[in-house]
Design a protein around this motif. Sequence first.
Motif, PDB file in Angstrom:
ATOM      1  N   SER A   1       5.212   0.261  -3.956  1.00 46.13           N
ATOM      2  CA  SER A   1       5.796  -0.744  -2.958  1.00 46.13           C
ATOM      3  C   SER A   1       5.142  -2.164  -3.216  1.00 46.13           C
ATOM      4  O   SER A   1       5.900  -3.135  -3.274  1.00 46.13           O
ATOM      5  N   LYS A   2       3.825  -1.902  -3.689  1.00 45.23           N
ATOM      6  CA  LYS A   2       3.207  -3.413  -3.911  1.00 45.23           C
ATOM      7  C   LYS A   2       4.047  -3.996  -5.223  1.00 45.23           C
ATOM      8  O   LYS A   2       4.414  -5.196  -5.235  1.00 45.23           O
TER       9      LYS A   2
ATOM     10  N   LEU B   1      -0.080  -1.232   1.399  1.00 47.04           N
ATOM     11  CA  LEU B   1       0.998  -0.786   0.710  1.00 47.04           C
ATOM     12  C   LEU B   1       0.735   0.230  -0.526  1.00 47.04           C
ATOM     13  O   LEU B   1      -0.332  -0.060  -1.017  1.00 47.04           O
TER      14      LEU B   1
ATOM     15  N   ALA C   1      -0.864  -7.440  -0.044  1.00 45.50           N
ATOM     16  CA  ALA C   1      -0.326  -6.119  -0.160  1.00 45.50           C
ATOM     17  C   ALA C   1      -1.281  -5.302  -0.125  1.00 45.50           C
ATOM     18  O   ALA C   1      -0.771  -4.240   0.582  1.00 45.50           O
ATOM     19  N   ASP C   2      -2.685  -5.580  -0.505  1.00 51.34           N
ATOM     20  CA  ASP C   2      -3.549  -4.356  -0.275  1.00 51.34           C
ATOM     21  C   ASP C   2      -4.011  -4.329   1.165  1.00 51.34           C
ATOM     22  O   ASP C   2      -4.247  -3.527   1.795  1.00 51.34           O
TER      23      ASP C   2
ATOM     24  N   VAL D   1       6.609  -6.744  -3.722  1.00 50.55           N
ATOM     25  CA  VAL D   1       5.877  -7.915  -3.479  1.00 50.55           C
ATOM     26  C   VAL D   1       5.720  -8.557  -4.771  1.00 50.55           C
ATOM     27  O   VAL D   1       6.141  -9.733  -4.913  1.00 50.55           O
TER      28      VAL D   1
ATOM     29  N   HIS E   1      -1.205 -10.297  -3.978  1.00 49.71           N
ATOM     30  CA  HIS E   1      -1.943  -8.811  -4.356  1.00 49.71           C
ATOM     31  C   HIS E   1      -3.121  -8.294  -3.157  1.00 49.71           C
ATOM     32  O   HIS E   1      -2.738  -7.533  -2.660  1.00 49.71           O
TER      33      HIS E   1
ATOM     34  N   LYS F   1       1.127   1.741  -4.448  1.00 53.91           N
ATOM     35  CA  LYS F   1       1.354   0.919  -5.707  1.00 53.91           C
ATOM     36  C   LYS F   1       2.718   0.479  -5.994  1.00 53.91           C
ATOM     37  O   LYS F   1       3.023  -0.632  -6.500  1.00 53.91           O
TER      38      LYS F   1
END
Length: 235
Positions: free
Chosen positions: A146-147, A142, A137-138, A151, A134, A144
């Motif tokens: 796409s995350k 990215l 991704a942050d 991911v 997480h 929300k």
Amino acid sequence: MDLTFLSFGSLGWGDEMLKGGLMTFAVAFCAYILAIIVGLVFAFLKLSKFMPLRFIGNFYTVVFRGVPELLIIYLVFFGGELLLSKIANGVFGYDGYVSLPLFVTGVFCIALGAGAFCTEVIRGAILAVPKGQHEAADALSLSKWSKAFDVVLPQALRIALPGLANVWQITLKETALISVIGLVEVMRSAKIASGATHQPFTFYLFAAVIFLLITSISNRGFKKVETWSQKGVRS
């Protein structure tokens, strides 16, 4: 026990039993796919920061994990037909009785129950994704969506595979209940055949063999998918 009744053609019931087995697999497969979709939606609802969405997700899982599948079938099938008939009569002036399609009803009812279990499996898998993923991704800024879909979800589905395999087994077994609405799946076929020949042990045992055959093939399939999903994953 007379195995000659399991022969094919006009003198035996083997072809009817195999057709019933194919119907069982079709209902289970369609219900399972729908249950995974439902599970994904309600898993995200249960993980939402908004209380009303969490309430909807929790309400669904509590109700459909707690209510017997047979009762769901009765409520949807008989209650749905009665409701649609009243609407057709009151709104359109139709005097007849509206019948629900048996296959669609069976798939929908089985998926409702299985979807509640899929929800908990997927929710637990999402929570099991390491925090570092997480944070990474942050760090990449990215969005929300796409995350979630690029991911978190791919990793969560890998973690969820063993649980989803168990849900498949539950879904497959629950299809035996839809014989009560008249859909000719393997249990309904066995009942008809045993009633006509007075050989219940023969046909119900053959139905058990069909279930075990589907289970054993699907177990091998899930194991191969699990092995494939673990490629490149650090232990």
